[in-house]
Scaffold this motif. Structure first.
Motif, PDB file in Angstrom:
ATOM      1  N   LYS A  82      14.310 -10.499   5.199  1.00  0.00           N
ATOM      2  CA  LYS A  82      15.510  -9.889   5.797  1.00  0.00           C
ATOM      3  C   LYS A  82      16.752 -10.560   5.198  1.00  0.00           C
ATOM      4  CE  LYS A  82      17.444  -8.552  10.164  1.00  0.00           C
ATOM      5  NZ  LYS A  82      17.272  -8.423  11.573  1.00  0.00           N
ATOM      6  N   LYS A  83      16.686 -11.903   5.118  1.00  0.00           N
ATOM      7  CA  LYS A  83      17.834 -12.649   4.606  1.00  0.00           C
ATOM      8  C   LYS A  83      18.043 -12.330   3.105  1.00  0.00           C
ATOM      9  CE  LYS A  83      19.434 -17.377   4.218  1.00  0.00           C
ATOM     10  NZ  LYS A  83      18.916 -18.694   4.012  1.00  0.00           N
ATOM     11  N   ILE A  84      16.958 -12.350   2.337  1.00  0.00           N
ATOM     12  CA  ILE A  84      17.095 -12.126   0.889  1.00  0.00           C
ATOM     13  C   ILE A  84      17.686 -10.737   0.617  1.00  0.00           C
ATOM     14  CG2 ILE A  84      15.781 -11.781  -1.268  1.00  0.00           C
ATOM     15  CD1 ILE A  84      13.824 -13.958  -0.159  1.00  0.00           C
ATOM     16  N   PHE A  85      17.133  -9.714   1.279  1.00  0.00           N
ATOM     17  CA  PHE A  85      17.619  -8.358   1.001  1.00  0.00           C
ATOM     18  C   PHE A  85      19.070  -8.184   1.472  1.00  0.00           C
ATOM     19  CE2 PHE A  85      13.262  -7.395  -0.016  1.00  0.00           C
ATOM     20  CZ  PHE A  85      13.375  -6.417  -0.991  1.00  0.00           C
ATOM     21  N   SER A  86      19.435  -8.865   2.564  1.00  0.00           N
ATOM     22  CA  SER A  86      20.800  -8.649   3.061  1.00  0.00           C
ATOM     23  C   SER A  86      21.827  -9.376   2.193  1.00  0.00           C
ATOM     24  CB  SER A  86      20.913  -9.062   4.520  1.00  0.00           C
ATOM     25  OG  SER A  86      20.723 -10.453   4.609  1.00  0.00           O
ATOM     26  N   LYS A 118       0.847  -1.192   0.000  1.00  0.00           N
ATOM     27  CA  LYS A 118       0.000   0.000   0.000  1.00  0.00           C
ATOM     28  C   LYS A 118       0.885   1.246   0.000  1.00  0.00           C
ATOM     29  CE  LYS A 118      -3.877   0.110   0.630  1.00  0.00           C
ATOM     30  NZ  LYS A 118      -4.985   0.102  -0.341  1.00  0.00           N
ATOM     31  N   ALA A 119       0.418   2.297  -0.684  1.00  0.00           N
ATOM     32  CA  ALA A 119       1.197   3.538  -0.731  1.00  0.00           C
ATOM     33  C   ALA A 119       1.409   4.098   0.683  1.00  0.00           C
ATOM     34  CB  ALA A 119       0.492   4.561  -1.614  1.00  0.00           C
ATOM     35  N   GLU A 120       0.429   3.839   1.591  1.00  0.00           N
ATOM     36  CA  GLU A 120       0.593   4.366   2.973  1.00  0.00           C
ATOM     37  C   GLU A 120       1.832   3.783   3.662  1.00  0.00           C
ATOM     38  OE1 GLU A 120      -3.260   2.606   3.652  1.00  0.00           O
ATOM     39  OE2 GLU A 120      -3.000   3.473   1.669  1.00  0.00           O
ATOM     40  N   ASN A 121       2.159   2.539   3.325  1.00  0.00           N
ATOM     41  CA  ASN A 121       3.338   1.917   3.937  1.00  0.00           C
ATOM     42  C   ASN A 121       4.603   2.724   3.628  1.00  0.00           C
ATOM     43  OD1 ASN A 121       2.741  -0.266   5.493  1.00  0.00           O
ATOM     44  ND2 ASN A 121       3.449  -1.823   4.069  1.00  0.00           N
ATOM     45  N   LEU A 122       4.690   3.182   2.369  1.00  0.00           N
ATOM     46  CA  LEU A 122       5.864   3.972   1.960  1.00  0.00           C
ATOM     47  C   LEU A 122       5.828   5.345   2.630  1.00  0.00           C
ATOM     48  CD1 LEU A 122       8.378   4.127   0.115  1.00  0.00           C
ATOM     49  CD2 LEU A 122       6.901   5.033  -1.680  1.00  0.00           C
ATOM     50  N   LYS A 123       4.618   5.920   2.686  1.00  0.00           N
ATOM     51  CA  LYS A 123       4.460   7.245   3.299  1.00  0.00           C
ATOM     52  C   LYS A 123       4.882   7.189   4.776  1.00  0.00           C
ATOM     53  CE  LYS A 123       1.048  10.864   3.038  1.00  0.00           C
ATOM     54  NZ  LYS A 123      -0.394  11.057   3.147  1.00  0.00           N
ATOM     55  N   ALA A 124       4.482   6.087   5.440  1.00  0.00           N
ATOM     56  CA  ALA A 124       4.830   5.947   6.862  1.00  0.00           C
ATOM     57  C   ALA A 124       6.342   5.841   7.061  1.00  0.00           C
ATOM     58  CB  ALA A 124       4.141   4.718   7.440  1.00  0.00           C
ATOM     59  N   CYS A 125       7.070   5.544   5.981  1.00  0.00           N
ATOM     60  CA  CYS A 125       8.540   5.454   6.062  1.00  0.00           C
ATOM     61  C   CYS A 125       9.182   6.678   5.400  1.00  0.00           C
ATOM     62  CB  CYS A 125       9.016   4.176   5.377  1.00  0.00           C
ATOM     63  SG  CYS A 125       8.433   2.694   6.171  1.00  0.00           S
ATOM     64  N   LEU A 178      11.481   1.527   4.095  1.00  0.00           N
ATOM     65  CA  LEU A 178      10.356   0.589   3.944  1.00  0.00           C
ATOM     66  C   LEU A 178      10.869  -0.851   4.025  1.00  0.00           C
ATOM     67  CD1 LEU A 178       7.354   0.040   3.025  1.00  0.00           C
ATOM     68  CD2 LEU A 178       8.183   0.158   0.689  1.00  0.00           C
ATOM     69  N   GLN A 179      11.957  -1.108   3.318  1.00  0.00           N
ATOM     70  CA  GLN A 179      12.511  -2.467   3.318  1.00  0.00           C
ATOM     71  C   GLN A 179      13.062  -2.864   4.686  1.00  0.00           C
ATOM     72  OE1 GLN A 179      13.387  -2.064  -1.398  1.00  0.00           O
ATOM     73  NE2 GLN A 179      15.141  -2.262  -0.078  1.00  0.00           N
ATOM     74  N   GLU A 180      13.743  -1.887   5.323  1.00  0.00           N
ATOM     75  CA  GLU A 180      14.349  -2.196   6.629  1.00  0.00           C
ATOM     76  C   GLU A 180      13.316  -2.307   7.747  1.00  0.00           C
ATOM     77  OE1 GLU A 180      17.506   0.637   7.458  1.00  0.00           O
ATOM     78  OE2 GLU A 180      18.449  -0.004   5.577  1.00  0.00           O
ATOM     79  N   ASN A 181      12.312  -1.397   7.714  1.00  0.00           N
ATOM     80  CA  ASN A 181      11.377  -1.354   8.852  1.00  0.00           C
ATOM     81  C   ASN A 181      10.209  -2.312   8.697  1.00  0.00           C
ATOM     82  OD1 ASN A 181      13.008   0.695   9.669  1.00  0.00           O
ATOM     83  ND2 ASN A 181      11.610   2.342   9.048  1.00  0.00           N
TER      84      ASN A 181
END
Ligand SMILES: Cc1cc2nc3c(=O)[nH]c(=O)nc-3n(C[C@H](O)[C@H](O)[C@H](O)COP(=O)(O)OP(=O)(O)OC[C@H]3O[C@@H](n4cnc5c(N)ncnc54)[C@H](O)[C@@H]3O)c2cc1C
Length: 378
Positions: A244-248, A218-225, A232-235
């Motif tokens: 977490k594993k894939i992104f790291s 949702k766009a709100e998720n990005l706005k909240a970050c 967004l990815q970290e939080n």
């Protein structure tokens, strides 16, 4: 006004537009296709194609069997809390980047005689007497048939005041999509679908030694970050331990991410003032179900056969329109509805934890649910 007339104009050169253009050009009709970008280009998409499209793509002239593409037969579904389940996909799919797929189809279209006007954004298309007038910067052409295959959301949706834009249900609109190509440690035959609060992220192999890592939220998720993709990815995404594993451990390729916004899953009309709407422009299945590309290609097959019959004088314009609406509804309406319903289970964190837990406890439920949203080879 340029007096260059074509039998068919197609607005939008994604899968639906290109597949329609190729089929009709092979039947010796004159076809013009407008694409606002220049091939090849990246597009936000999970790049997992259901095998239901394999034979059709080959019939267009794409030699998939020679392209050494990864075949994907297993789904890993994980919940935000990390619970996971593996299931064999009833039909399965293959991985290919849109960069390669769209470019390959555009090459086939050009060789088949389609006039492709790249970097040309259509401003309007409307019916005038028995013809369609397609306008683009500084110019206009007239055609006997017009198809709109311009994707999820567009300047023309706004111009034509399409009712789905007034959709207020937050469950169905205002999503964003973000895609990376990465090098990472992932099994070639597995598509991962990892849920997080108000979104999900897919990962699967494409051609070469790369993987497509693509998520929607949702766009709100990005706005909240604070509109930061990294935050967004970290939080939020990284609360799921699999993500977490894939992104790291993934190495992001150059020129990524690519992003889109304002994704909307509301119902849309299939014909707009005589113009046949194809692919996402006629209705979009939630990416969770992983087969929007196959639906886009299938709409192209249905539309091309009806346009051929119309141009041969076997159908009137209104008979063609009615037949298209009927065939579209028969083939896709229940799949899109099922997709919206399933998406609602994966909205909140607690609900998706619960559903992944339920599927894990009752694995026999997964296949019928997957089948609800998938079609058969066409
Ligand atoms: C996050 C996400 C992940 C997804 N993952 C998958 C997946 O893994 N598998 C799957 O099968 N589907 C997936 N989908 C769905 C899939 O991407 C679409 O269903 C598919 O691309 C639809 O094809 P199309 O031809 O209708 O539209 P598109 O492929 O979007 O093509 C439309 C084209 O029209 C052009 N255009 C737009 N406006 C104009 C204009 N005015 N004039 C000229 N050209 C114009 C655009 O540049 C574009 O090239 C995903 C979608 C999202 C959002």
């Amino acid at each position: 006004m340029v007096k260059t007339d074509y039998d068919i104009a197609i607005v939008g050169g994604g899968l639906a537009g290109l597949a329609t253009a190729i089929q009709l050009a092979k039947k010796a009709y004159s076809v013009v296709l407008f694409e606002k970008e220049e091939y090849p280009f990246q597009k936000v998409c999970g790049e997992y194609v259901s095998l239901e499209s394999w034979a059709f793509l080959e019939s267009l002239g794409l030699p998939l069997h020679k392209m050494s593409l990864p075949l994907i037969d297993t789904l890993q579904l994980t919940a935000p809390n990390g619970k996971e389940l593996f299931t064999k996909l009833p039909l399965g799919g293959f991985g290919i980047s849109r960069y390669l797929l769209d470019k390959s189809l555009a090459d086939i279209a050009a060789k088949s005689g389609v006039t492709i006007l790249q970097k040309t954004k259509v401003d309007d298309a409307k019916k005038q007497d028995d013809l369609f007038v397609i306008s683009f910067p500084g110019n206009a052409i007239k055609t006997k048939v017009c198809c709109a295959a311009y994707g999820k959301r567009n300047n023309l949706d706004v111009k034509w005041k399409r009712p789905f834009l007034r959709q207020t249900s937050s469950r169905l609109n205002n999503y964003i999509g973000i895609k990376y190509h990465v090098k990472t440690d992932w099994k070639d035959n597995v598509i991962g679908l990892h849920n997080f609060e108000n979104g999900y992220c897919g990962i699967s192999k494409i051609e070469g030694n790369e993987y497509c890592l693509c998520y929607m939220t949702k766009a709100e998720n990005l706005k909240a970050c604070d509109n930061s993709i990294e935050a967004l990815q970290e939080n939020i995404l990284a609360q799921n331990p699999h993500l977490k594993k894939i992104f790291s451990q993934s190495e992001v390729m150059k020129d990524f991410p690519v992003t889109i916004s304002q994704i909307n899953f509301g119902a849309k009309e299939k014909v707009q003032d005589g113009i046949l709407m194809l692919g996402d422009a006629a209705g979009m299945i939630t990416p969770l179900c992983g087969n929007g590309m196959s639906i886009a290609l299938h709409t192209a097959k249905l539309a091309a056969a009806l346009i051929d019959a119309f141009l041969q004088g076997k159908f009137s314009q209104s008979e063609m329109e009615e037949a298209y609406k009927k065939q579209w509804n028969k083939a896709f309406a229940s799949r899109l509805k099922a997709g919206r319903f399933i998406q609602s289970f994966f909205g909140g964190k607690r609900l998706s934890n619960f559903f992944v837990g339920t599927f894990k406890a009752f694995p026999f439920l997964t296949k019928p649910v997957i089948k609800l949203t998938h079609g058969k080879p066409f």
